[in-house]
Design a protein around this motif. Structure first.
Motif, PDB file in Angstrom:
ATOM      1  N   LEU B  86       0.821  -1.223   0.000  1.00 54.01           N
ATOM      2  CA  LEU B  86       0.000   0.000   0.000  1.00 54.01           C
ATOM      3  C   LEU B  86       0.855   1.272   0.000  1.00 54.01           C
ATOM      4  CD1 LEU B  86      -2.767  -0.931   2.635  1.00 54.01           C
ATOM      5  CD2 LEU B  86      -3.162  -0.485   0.203  1.00 54.01           C
ATOM      6  N   PRO B  87       0.334   2.352  -0.571  1.00 49.58           N
ATOM      7  CA  PRO B  87       1.056   3.630  -0.575  1.00 49.58           C
ATOM      8  C   PRO B  87       1.532   4.055   0.823  1.00 49.58           C
ATOM      9  CG  PRO B  87      -0.867   3.786  -1.993  1.00 49.58           C
ATOM     10  CD  PRO B  87      -0.935   2.440  -1.338  1.00 49.58           C
ATOM     11  N   ALA B  88       0.717   3.793   1.844  1.00 50.93           N
ATOM     12  CA  ALA B  88       1.117   4.182   3.206  1.00 50.93           C
ATOM     13  C   ALA B  88       2.267   3.335   3.730  1.00 50.93           C
ATOM     14  CB  ALA B  88      -0.072   4.067   4.156  1.00 50.93           C
ATOM     15  N   MET B  89       2.518   2.217   3.070  1.00 49.91           N
ATOM     16  CA  MET B  89       3.588   1.313   3.513  1.00 49.91           C
ATOM     17  C   MET B  89       4.737   1.394   2.498  1.00 49.91           C
ATOM     18  SD  MET B  89       2.056  -0.325   6.291  1.00 49.91           S
ATOM     19  CE  MET B  89       2.514  -2.051   6.365  1.00 49.91           C
ATOM     20  N   ASP B  90       5.017   0.303   1.760  1.00 50.17           N
ATOM     21  CA  ASP B  90       6.154   0.311   0.835  1.00 50.17           C
ATOM     22  C   ASP B  90       5.867   1.020  -0.483  1.00 50.17           C
ATOM     23  OD1 ASP B  90       7.797  -0.925   2.581  1.00 50.17           O
ATOM     24  OD2 ASP B  90       7.905  -2.848   1.541  1.00 50.17           O
ATOM     25  N   ASN B  91       4.596   1.235  -0.774  1.00 49.86           N
ATOM     26  CA  ASN B  91       4.191   1.924  -2.006  1.00 49.86           C
ATOM     27  C   ASN B  91       4.755   1.265  -3.260  1.00 49.86           C
ATOM     28  OD1 ASN B  91       2.857   3.834  -3.520  1.00 49.86           O
ATOM     29  ND2 ASN B  91       4.415   5.414  -3.264  1.00 49.86           N
ATOM     30  N   ASP B  92       4.478  -0.010  -3.407  1.00 51.69           N
ATOM     31  CA  ASP B  92       4.951  -0.739  -4.587  1.00 51.69           C
ATOM     32  C   ASP B  92       3.802  -0.983  -5.565  1.00 51.69           C
ATOM     33  OD1 ASP B  92       7.740  -1.127  -4.277  1.00 51.69           O
ATOM     34  OD2 ASP B  92       7.380  -2.620  -2.706  1.00 51.69           O
ATOM     35  N   GLU B  93       4.063  -0.711  -6.837  1.00 47.73           N
ATOM     36  CA  GLU B  93       3.040  -0.868  -7.877  1.00 47.73           C
ATOM     37  C   GLU B  93       3.104  -2.246  -8.538  1.00 47.73           C
ATOM     38  OE1 GLU B  93       1.282   2.006 -10.034  1.00 47.73           O
ATOM     39  OE2 GLU B  93       0.995   2.716  -7.982  1.00 47.73           O
ATOM     40  N   TYR B  94       4.243  -2.893  -8.394  1.00 43.15           N
ATOM     41  CA  TYR B  94       4.413  -4.207  -9.022  1.00 43.15           C
ATOM     42  C   TYR B  94       4.941  -5.221  -8.028  1.00 43.15           C
ATOM     43  CZ  TYR B  94       3.611  -2.196 -13.573  1.00 43.15           C
ATOM     44  OH  TYR B  94       3.029  -1.580 -14.653  1.00 43.15           O
ATOM     45  N   ARG B  95       4.495  -6.441  -8.196  1.00 41.85           N
ATOM     46  CA  ARG B  95       5.016  -7.563  -7.429  1.00 41.85           C
ATOM     47  C   ARG B  95       4.873  -8.792  -8.301  1.00 41.85           C
ATOM     48  NH1 ARG B  95       6.000  -9.144  -2.143  1.00 41.85           N
ATOM     49  NH2 ARG B  95       5.386  -7.149  -1.230  1.00 41.85           N
ATOM     50  N   ARG B  96       5.892  -9.614  -8.314  1.00 40.86           N
ATOM     51  CA  ARG B  96       5.881 -10.812  -9.165  1.00 40.86           C
ATOM     52  C   ARG B  96       5.536 -10.473 -10.622  1.00 40.86           C
ATOM     53  NH1 ARG B  96       1.780 -13.654  -4.869  1.00 40.86           N
ATOM     54  NH2 ARG B  96       3.245 -13.995  -3.197  1.00 40.86           N
ATOM     55  N   GLY B  97       5.995  -9.298 -11.073  1.00 42.71           N
ATOM     56  CA  GLY B  97       5.770  -8.895 -12.454  1.00 42.71           C
ATOM     57  C   GLY B  97       4.350  -8.460 -12.771  1.00 42.71           C
ATOM     58  N   GLN B  98       3.509  -8.401 -11.758  1.00 44.60           N
ATOM     59  CA  GLN B  98       2.112  -8.015 -11.967  1.00 44.60           C
ATOM     60  C   GLN B  98       1.780  -6.798 -11.119  1.00 44.60           C
ATOM     61  OE1 GLN B  98      -0.033  -9.842 -13.917  1.00 44.60           O
ATOM     62  NE2 GLN B  98       1.279 -11.610 -14.327  1.00 44.60           N
ATOM     63  N   LYS B  99       0.735  -6.093 -11.520  1.00 48.96           N
ATOM     64  CA  LYS B  99       0.274  -4.959 -10.713  1.00 48.96           C
ATOM     65  C   LYS B  99      -0.104  -5.450  -9.316  1.00 48.96           C
ATOM     66  CE  LYS B  99      -0.729  -1.211 -13.559  1.00 48.96           C
ATOM     67  NZ  LYS B  99      -1.053   0.186 -13.305  1.00 48.96           N
ATOM     68  N   THR B 100       0.253  -4.665  -8.312  1.00 49.25           N
ATOM     69  CA  THR B 100      -0.177  -5.016  -6.956  1.00 49.25           C
ATOM     70  C   THR B 100      -1.684  -4.770  -6.830  1.00 49.25           C
ATOM     71  OG1 THR B 100       0.516  -2.811  -6.293  1.00 49.25           O
ATOM     72  CG2 THR B 100       2.064  -4.595  -5.887  1.00 49.25           C
ATOM     73  N   THR B 101      -2.264  -5.322  -5.800  1.00 54.44           N
ATOM     74  CA  THR B 101      -3.724  -5.295  -5.650  1.00 54.44           C
ATOM     75  C   THR B 101      -4.284  -3.867  -5.633  1.00 54.44           C
ATOM     76  OG1 THR B 101      -3.593  -7.382  -4.435  1.00 54.44           O
ATOM     77  CG2 THR B 101      -5.651  -6.137  -4.244  1.00 54.44           C
ATOM     78  N   HIS B 102      -3.656  -2.986  -4.857  1.00 52.55           N
ATOM     79  CA  HIS B 102      -4.177  -1.614  -4.788  1.00 52.55           C
ATOM     80  C   HIS B 102      -3.952  -0.872  -6.101  1.00 52.55           C
ATOM     81  CE1 HIS B 102      -0.443   0.777  -4.471  1.00 52.55           C
ATOM     82  NE2 HIS B 102       0.052  -0.336  -3.989  1.00 52.55           N
ATOM     83  N   ALA B 103      -2.865  -1.232  -6.811  1.00 53.30           N
ATOM     84  CA  ALA B 103      -2.615  -0.576  -8.103  1.00 53.30           C
ATOM     85  C   ALA B 103      -3.704  -0.975  -9.098  1.00 53.30           C
ATOM     86  CB  ALA B 103      -1.233  -0.951  -8.629  1.00 53.30           C
ATOM     87  N   LYS B 104      -4.219  -2.166  -8.969  1.00 57.46           N
ATOM     88  CA  LYS B 104      -5.233  -2.661  -9.903  1.00 57.46           C
ATOM     89  C   LYS B 104      -6.661  -2.303  -9.467  1.00 57.46           C
ATOM     90  CE  LYS B 104      -6.612  -6.906 -12.314  1.00 57.46           C
ATOM     91  NZ  LYS B 104      -6.490  -6.538 -13.728  1.00 57.46           N
ATOM     92  N   PHE B 105      -6.926  -2.408  -8.174  1.00 56.10           N
ATOM     93  CA  PHE B 105      -8.309  -2.251  -7.700  1.00 56.10           C
ATOM     94  C   PHE B 105      -8.556  -0.947  -6.930  1.00 56.10           C
ATOM     95  CE2 PHE B 105      -7.818  -6.784  -8.371  1.00 56.10           C
ATOM     96  CZ  PHE B 105      -9.028  -7.163  -8.912  1.00 56.10           C
ATOM     97  N   GLY B 106      -7.527  -0.138  -6.756  1.00 53.27           N
ATOM     98  CA  GLY B 106      -7.683   1.091  -5.978  1.00 53.27           C
ATOM     99  C   GLY B 106      -7.297   0.872  -4.528  1.00 53.27           C
ATOM    100  N   GLU B 107      -6.951   1.980  -3.858  1.00 48.81           N
ATOM    101  CA  GLU B 107      -6.359   1.887  -2.530  1.00 48.81           C
ATOM    102  C   GLU B 107      -7.345   1.362  -1.489  1.00 48.81           C
ATOM    103  OE1 GLU B 107      -4.254   5.488  -1.551  1.00 48.81           O
ATOM    104  OE2 GLU B 107      -3.833   4.722   0.468  1.00 48.81           O
ATOM    105  N   ALA B 108      -8.596   1.821  -1.568  1.00 50.82           N
ATOM    106  CA  ALA B 108      -9.588   1.356  -0.587  1.00 50.82           C
ATOM    107  C   ALA B 108      -9.757  -0.158  -0.684  1.00 50.82           C
ATOM    108  CB  ALA B 108     -10.924   2.062  -0.796  1.00 50.82           C
ATOM    109  N   MET B 109      -9.829  -0.660  -1.918  1.00 55.02           N
ATOM    110  CA  MET B 109      -9.966  -2.111  -2.108  1.00 55.02           C
ATOM    111  C   MET B 109      -8.702  -2.841  -1.662  1.00 55.02           C
ATOM    112  SD  MET B 109     -12.932  -3.127  -2.867  1.00 55.02           S
ATOM    113  CE  MET B 109     -14.186  -1.858  -2.900  1.00 55.02           C
ATOM    114  N   GLY B 110      -7.556  -2.183  -1.788  1.00 49.49           N
ATOM    115  CA  GLY B 110      -6.315  -2.777  -1.289  1.00 49.49           C
ATOM    116  C   GLY B 110      -6.383  -3.016   0.206  1.00 49.49           C
TER     117      GLY B 110
END
Lengths: 299, 299
Positions: B86-110
């Motif tokens: 999450l942005p409030a934590m490590d703020n990473d947009e990618y993990r395992r070559g894929q979009k992270t959950t919040h990057a794909k679904f929005g921060e609230a859904m993250g």
């Protein structure tokens, strides 16, 4: 002592019981312990553990196994508020007249304190097996209800749809969807509280189902009252920003039904719950008073 | 098939088993189900459930009660990554070559998908009581380990200290604190995985303690390897931004000990774990190979 005094007294006693389960603020992870304890202690009416205990008493439960579950349900309720207040969600800086957890400890700690409280709730609930090893099946049943009502088919499910309805501009929320949100977001934990009280007192499955039905009505009345208060209260009364629903463009029971009909419905739904309650033919005086109190609360 | 192929094959089988426990993507709360499923399915080496099953097999466990716990530990691991990104934590947009959950679904859904997965893990773990009603005490013990190792005295506790060490500029992190972070942040879930495998196979308390010790070494080796990879890998190999520790001004085992000593330590700690493992005098070939594989992994 009037009933309001009696409730305050009970809430204070519940808080003392719950405090026994809170972590000591020591060690490298001291900050998270402080954030957890702050979130739990800072306020709260302890309505969920109070309902749990009242149902437990009505069914003449006697074991101490109820206390870890009373703490657990309050921790779960608290975690949901901590995450609900986050900038990514409702972005509220105050609750119950006090700074919200992320406003006081920073956003990362807000996320982690919520996570910590949710997980800790289950750590504590499992202590029931140590407290009363003679009632394993009831404790297992209570754990199932607690987890299901707190998750995607319960509270979190309701929050998701609530958040989505807010964030989507021009979304036309249907009455069906609103009912879904209310039943899950607020209703589910009230249902869990009352069902667990019955389960741990070894009430029959039929009686537990009946309690779920009653709790569902209480939850609905409670949530409608919350919407009403968001419109009519002052900041001082409520201890948090009023009109936040309007600020967030939020459709509520009040926007659907109007303030007068909403007030009527709170009363009639509560009366339905009380009628059902009487059909147990048990000593339900405190529970009845508590239901009524929830309706007339002003914060 | 080489061992890497064997591991990939096992991981695929575990993923299939886990998928059986994932929620159907339907109903008003469909988005959260999609976010949960995306987070779990998108990748992952399934190391924790694989370790759990390997220890279970070594102790000759036979009941199906292991599967809900394998799913549960993977859901808990996944929730921790979702919130960590999450942005409030490590703020990473990618993990395992894929979009992270919040990057794909929005921060609230993250936030909510993480909450949902954590809670769902316990919903699923409780299904073990239905799968094998003859082994309640072991399942209760396993639930205690799972909750404790995941919470403030385990993984979350480690994350808190990790986040605090990062956010505080000019903080001098001690080696003692770094060890604490590693033992809790990564170690705790590895310990839980292996301990639960032993517990559900009805291993003795003494053997479970021993497994905890071994798992603690495996967890430490695994985390040091993670730090090494953050320095030496390429984006393509790792599937997530490299050098993120450096970007975040993060002290790691590598900054303390240097890259060569770190590599040596990964090997010697792994060897210690293997020596301890042999002392059970059981069929531990797969576990031994798995430990070694964890050391030589390149992502």
């Amino acid at each position: 002592m009037d009933f309001k005094g009696e409730i305050a007294d009970k809430a204070a006693k519940i808080t003392k019981k719950i405090e026994l389960y809170l972590p000591k603020e020591e060690g490298f992870q001291k900050t998270i312990f402080s954030a957890m304890n702050y979130s739990v202690i800072v306020g709260g009416k302890r309505i969920r553990p109070m309902l749990m205990k009242a149902v437990y008493d009505m069914f003449e439960g006697t074991s101490e196994a109820i206390y870890p579950f009373m703490a657990a349900i309050e921790f779960i309720h608290t975690y949901s508020l901590v995450h609900d207040d986050l900038p990514a969600m409702d972005n509220d800086e105050y609750r119950r007249g006090q700074k919200t957890t992320h406003a006081k400890f920073g956003e990362a700690m807000g996320v982690l304190a919520g996570d910590a409280l949710l997980n800790y709730a289950y750590e504590i609930a499992l202590k029931a097996f140590e407290v009363d090893s003679s009632n394993k099946d009831a404790i297992i049943k209570a754990l199932k209800v607690l987890t299901q009502k707190s998750g995607v088919y319960g509270m979190v499910g309701g929050q998701v749809v609530d958040v989505e309805s807010e964030k989507t501009s021009n979304s036309v929320i249907t009455r069906e969807k609103l009912d879904f949100i209310y039943r899950l977001k607020t209703g589910a934990l009230i249902e869990a509280s009352m069902m667990i009280g019955a389960i741990l007192a070894n009430a029959s499955d039929k009686d537990v189902d009946y309690i779920e039905k009653i709790a569902s009505k209480v939850g609905l009345a409670f949530q409608i009252q919350d919407d009403i208060l968001d419109v009519v209260s002052t900041f001082e009364e409520l201890g948090k920003p009023i009109g936040s629903d309007e600020k967030n463009n939020k459709e509520t029971y009040v926007t659907f039904e109007g303030i007068d009909k909403s007030k009527e419905d709170v009363q009639s739904i509560t009366n339905e719950a009380i009628d059902l309650l009487h059909s147990f033919n048990k000593n339900d005086k405190f529970l009845e008073d508590l239901f009524v109190y929830l309706v007339y609360r002003n914060k």
